[in-house]
Design a protein around this motif. Structure first.
Motif, PDB file in Angstrom:
ATOM      1  N   MET A   1       2.942  16.863  21.960  1.00  0.00           N
ATOM      2  CA  MET A   1       2.006  17.026  20.857  1.00  0.00           C
ATOM      3  C   MET A   1       2.724  16.793  19.541  1.00  0.00           C
ATOM      4  SD  MET A   1      -0.609  20.218  20.239  1.00  0.00           S
ATOM      5  CE  MET A   1       0.242  20.892  18.808  1.00  0.00           C
ATOM      6  N   SER A   2       3.528  15.746  19.476  1.00  0.00           N
ATOM      7  CA  SER A   2       4.375  15.545  18.315  1.00  0.00           C
ATOM      8  C   SER A   2       3.701  14.711  17.239  1.00  0.00           C
ATOM      9  CB  SER A   2       5.689  14.884  18.740  1.00  0.00           C
ATOM     10  OG  SER A   2       5.419  13.693  19.444  1.00  0.00           O
ATOM     11  N   GLU A   3       2.848  13.707  17.616  1.00  0.00           N
ATOM     12  CA  GLU A   3       2.245  12.868  16.596  1.00  0.00           C
ATOM     13  C   GLU A   3       1.205  13.654  15.812  1.00  0.00           C
ATOM     14  OE1 GLU A   3      -0.521  12.072  20.128  1.00  0.00           O
ATOM     15  OE2 GLU A   3       1.613  12.466  19.804  1.00  0.00           O
ATOM     16  N   LYS A   4       0.897  13.127  14.619  1.00  0.00           N
ATOM     17  CA  LYS A   4      -0.044  13.803  13.723  1.00  0.00           C
ATOM     18  C   LYS A   4      -1.427  13.874  14.356  1.00  0.00           C
ATOM     19  CE  LYS A   4      -0.615  13.927   8.714  1.00  0.00           C
ATOM     20  NZ  LYS A   4      -0.421  13.149   7.469  1.00  0.00           N
ATOM     21  N   LYS A   5      -2.058  15.036  14.292  1.00  0.00           N
ATOM     22  CA  LYS A   5      -3.368  15.234  14.900  1.00  0.00           C
ATOM     23  C   LYS A   5      -4.476  15.144  13.850  1.00  0.00           C
ATOM     24  CE  LYS A   5      -1.326  15.950  18.744  1.00  0.00           C
ATOM     25  NZ  LYS A   5      -1.121  14.788  19.619  1.00  0.00           N
ATOM     26  N   THR A   6      -5.639  14.695  14.310  1.00  0.00           N
ATOM     27  CA  THR A   6      -6.798  14.545  13.430  1.00  0.00           C
ATOM     28  C   THR A   6      -7.863  15.572  13.790  1.00  0.00           C
ATOM     29  OG1 THR A   6      -6.390  12.174  13.173  1.00  0.00           O
ATOM     30  CG2 THR A   6      -8.605  12.966  12.652  1.00  0.00           C
ATOM     31  N   ILE A   7      -8.320  16.312  12.798  1.00  0.00           N
ATOM     32  CA  ILE A   7      -9.325  17.351  12.986  1.00  0.00           C
ATOM     33  C   ILE A   7     -10.621  16.913  12.300  1.00  0.00           C
ATOM     34  CG2 ILE A   7      -9.859  19.804  12.768  1.00  0.00           C
ATOM     35  CD1 ILE A   7      -7.258  19.160  14.334  1.00  0.00           C
ATOM     36  N   LEU A   8     -11.723  16.969  13.026  1.00  0.00           N
ATOM     37  CA  LEU A   8     -13.037  16.715  12.451  1.00  0.00           C
ATOM     38  C   LEU A   8     -13.654  18.054  12.053  1.00  0.00           C
ATOM     39  CD1 LEU A   8     -15.507  15.019  11.739  1.00  0.00           C
ATOM     40  CD2 LEU A   8     -16.123  14.998  14.171  1.00  0.00           C
ATOM     41  N   VAL A   9     -13.939  18.221  10.764  1.00  0.00           N
ATOM     42  CA  VAL A   9     -14.517  19.461  10.242  1.00  0.00           C
ATOM     43  C   VAL A   9     -15.980  19.196   9.905  1.00  0.00           C
ATOM     44  CG1 VAL A   9     -14.409  21.218   8.448  1.00  0.00           C
ATOM     45  CG2 VAL A   9     -12.296  20.216   9.331  1.00  0.00           C
ATOM     46  N   LEU A  19     -12.111  23.737   1.627  1.00  0.00           N
ATOM     47  CA  LEU A  19     -11.157  24.823   1.862  1.00  0.00           C
ATOM     48  C   LEU A  19     -10.365  24.577   3.149  1.00  0.00           C
ATOM     49  CD1 LEU A  19     -10.045  27.689   1.250  1.00  0.00           C
ATOM     50  CD2 LEU A  19     -11.968  28.592   2.587  1.00  0.00           C
ATOM     51  N   ILE A  20     -11.074  24.227   4.213  1.00  0.00           N
ATOM     52  CA  ILE A  20     -10.405  23.979   5.496  1.00  0.00           C
ATOM     53  C   ILE A  20      -9.470  22.779   5.379  1.00  0.00           C
ATOM     54  CG2 ILE A  20     -10.760  23.355   7.919  1.00  0.00           C
ATOM     55  CD1 ILE A  20     -13.428  24.880   7.778  1.00  0.00           C
ATOM     56  N   ARG A  21      -9.917  21.743   4.668  1.00  0.00           N
ATOM     57  CA  ARG A  21      -9.086  20.548   4.490  1.00  0.00           C
ATOM     58  C   ARG A  21      -7.753  20.899   3.825  1.00  0.00           C
ATOM     59  NH1 ARG A  21      -9.132  14.977   3.799  1.00  0.00           N
ATOM     60  NH2 ARG A  21     -11.332  14.747   4.347  1.00  0.00           N
ATOM     61  N   VAL A  22      -7.806  21.723   2.763  1.00  0.00           N
ATOM     62  CA  VAL A  22      -6.579  22.100   2.047  1.00  0.00           C
ATOM     63  C   VAL A  22      -5.568  22.744   2.987  1.00  0.00           C
ATOM     64  CG1 VAL A  22      -5.634  23.703   0.331  1.00  0.00           C
ATOM     65  CG2 VAL A  22      -7.646  22.329  -0.230  1.00  0.00           C
ATOM     66  N   TYR A  23      -6.032  23.690   3.795  1.00  0.00           N
ATOM     67  CA  TYR A  23      -5.120  24.404   4.696  1.00  0.00           C
ATOM     68  C   TYR A  23      -4.614  23.504   5.817  1.00  0.00           C
ATOM     69  CZ  TYR A  23      -5.736  28.991   2.584  1.00  0.00           C
ATOM     70  OH  TYR A  23      -5.697  30.065   1.728  1.00  0.00           O
ATOM     71  N   LEU A  24      -5.481  22.643   6.345  1.00  0.00           N
ATOM     72  CA  LEU A  24      -5.064  21.766   7.444  1.00  0.00           C
ATOM     73  C   LEU A  24      -4.085  20.702   6.965  1.00  0.00           C
ATOM     74  CD1 LEU A  24      -8.378  21.265   9.462  1.00  0.00           C
ATOM     75  CD2 LEU A  24      -6.337  22.515  10.179  1.00  0.00           C
ATOM     76  N   GLU A  25      -4.371  20.085   5.827  1.00  0.00           N
ATOM     77  CA  GLU A  25      -3.468  19.053   5.315  1.00  0.00           C
ATOM     78  C   GLU A  25      -2.122  19.650   4.924  1.00  0.00           C
ATOM     79  OE1 GLU A  25      -6.586  15.677   3.682  1.00  0.00           O
ATOM     80  OE2 GLU A  25      -5.668  17.049   2.243  1.00  0.00           O
ATOM     81  N   LYS A  26      -2.141  20.873   4.420  1.00  0.00           N
ATOM     82  CA  LYS A  26      -0.885  21.551   4.100  1.00  0.00           C
ATOM     83  C   LYS A  26      -0.036  21.746   5.354  1.00  0.00           C
ATOM     84  CE  LYS A  26       0.901  25.750   1.876  1.00  0.00           C
ATOM     85  NZ  LYS A  26       0.551  27.063   1.259  1.00  0.00           N
ATOM     86  N   ASP A  27      -0.704  21.875   6.509  1.00  0.00           N
ATOM     87  CA  ASP A  27       0.000  22.075   7.774  1.00  0.00           C
ATOM     88  C   ASP A  27       0.261  20.763   8.507  1.00  0.00           C
ATOM     89  OD1 ASP A  27       0.959  23.818  10.029  1.00  0.00           O
ATOM     90  OD2 ASP A  27      -0.176  25.306   8.924  1.00  0.00           O
ATOM     91  N   GLY A  28      -0.037  19.634   7.871  1.00  0.00           N
ATOM     92  CA  GLY A  28       0.324  18.346   8.449  1.00  0.00           C
ATOM     93  C   GLY A  28      -0.746  17.657   9.275  1.00  0.00           C
ATOM     94  N   PHE A  29      -1.986  18.134   9.214  1.00  0.00           N
ATOM     95  CA  PHE A  29      -3.070  17.514   9.961  1.00  0.00           C
ATOM     96  C   PHE A  29      -3.789  16.469   9.105  1.00  0.00           C
ATOM     97  CE2 PHE A  29      -2.714  21.684  12.037  1.00  0.00           C
ATOM     98  CZ  PHE A  29      -2.698  21.316  13.375  1.00  0.00           C
ATOM     99  N   ASP A  30      -4.356  15.463   9.761  1.00  0.00           N
ATOM    100  CA  ASP A  30      -5.323  14.574   9.125  1.00  0.00           C
ATOM    101  C   ASP A  30      -6.701  15.195   9.296  1.00  0.00           C
ATOM    102  OD1 ASP A  30      -3.596  12.575   8.221  1.00  0.00           O
ATOM    103  OD2 ASP A  30      -3.618  11.544  10.152  1.00  0.00           O
ATOM    104  N   VAL A  31      -7.578  15.002   8.319  1.00  0.00           N
ATOM    105  CA  VAL A  31      -8.895  15.634   8.349  1.00  0.00           C
ATOM    106  C   VAL A  31      -9.991  14.603   8.121  1.00  0.00           C
ATOM    107  CG1 VAL A  31     -10.407  17.374   7.306  1.00  0.00           C
ATOM    108  CG2 VAL A  31      -7.952  17.826   7.523  1.00  0.00           C
TER     109      VAL A  31
END
Length: 229
Positions: A1-9, A19-31
């Motif tokens: 699970m090393s490559e960058k993950k994409t989350i659909l919000v 709000l969710i985007r800010v926290y997820l992108e700060k943790d290295g996720f694409d949104v």
């Protein structure tokens, strides 16, 4: 699970998505964002690793969205909803959600749950990572490469929680597992057993197996459940 993950919000409130985007992108996720149910169904076709799904959305509500997704996709889904009644939570889990959070919510807890669900999904081989050998009990096979259950010529999609529970029980058919053992295996949490979550998941598995007479999963009163040999 090393490559960058994409989350659909998916939420009809822009402030919550942001709000969710800010926290997820700060943790290295694409949104990726969706503001209604129809957009979710369009954007889920992209390379999405997990869906955060609101229930009350325009055009198509989250419940119907989840039904349609689960008919062809076992991607992890976390429901994030203002509906806090137990029956709403049970319905969401019964339809195949992997987790359920109630608004108002702690964004840090949501990120933590997203990571946990992704970890379960990838450890199970949901996207082709290393996996164990298939498990066959009688006429049922648990395909560890695809996270699918095979019965006869039918391929049955499973959520990550359902898969983990079957992996536990089918790995030792005939053994009785306590609710605590099943909960720890399915949800990977060492905490007080959530009886409703377990009952919903077992009921869903029986429905998928067309197990109306308890031929596969048997309830052992006062103890737990077993997968019959």
């Amino acid at each position: 699970m090393s490559e960058k993950k994409t989350i659909l919000v998916a939420d009809d409130e822009k402030e919550i998505r942001s709000l969710i985007r800010v926290y997820l992108e700060k943790d290295g996720f694409d949104v990726i964002e969706a503001e209604n149910g129809l957009q979710v169904l369009e954007r889920i076709e992209q390379d999405v690793d997990l869906l955060v799904l609101d229930i009350m959305m325009p055009h198509l509500d989250g419940i119907e969205v989840l039904r349609r997704i689960r008919s062809k996709n076992n991607i992890p889904v976390i429901i994030l909803s203002a509906k806090s009644r137990n029956c709403d939570r049970i319905l969401g889990l019964d339809l195949g959600a992997d987790d359920y959070m109630v608004k108002p919510f702690d964004p840090l807890e949501l990120v933590s749950r997203i990571k946990a669900n992704l970890r379960r999904y990838y450890q199970l081989g949901g996207r082709g990572e290393e996996h164990a050998e298939n498990i066959t009990v009688r006429d049922v096979t648990l395909d560890t490469a695809s996270c699918m259950l095979i019965k006869g010529n039918e391929q049955i999609a499973l959520t990550s929680v359902e898969y983990r529970i079957l992996f536990l029980m089918m790995g030792q058919p005939g053994r009785v597992f306590t609710k605590q053992q099943i909960y720890e295996a399915g949800w990977e949490e060492n905490m007080v057993v959530d009886d409703n979550s377990i009952m919903v998941c077992i009921s869903k598995l029986r429905a998928k197996l067309k197990d109306t007479e308890g031929r596969y999963i048997t309830t052992i009163r006062g103890l737990g459940y077993r997968f019959e040999k």
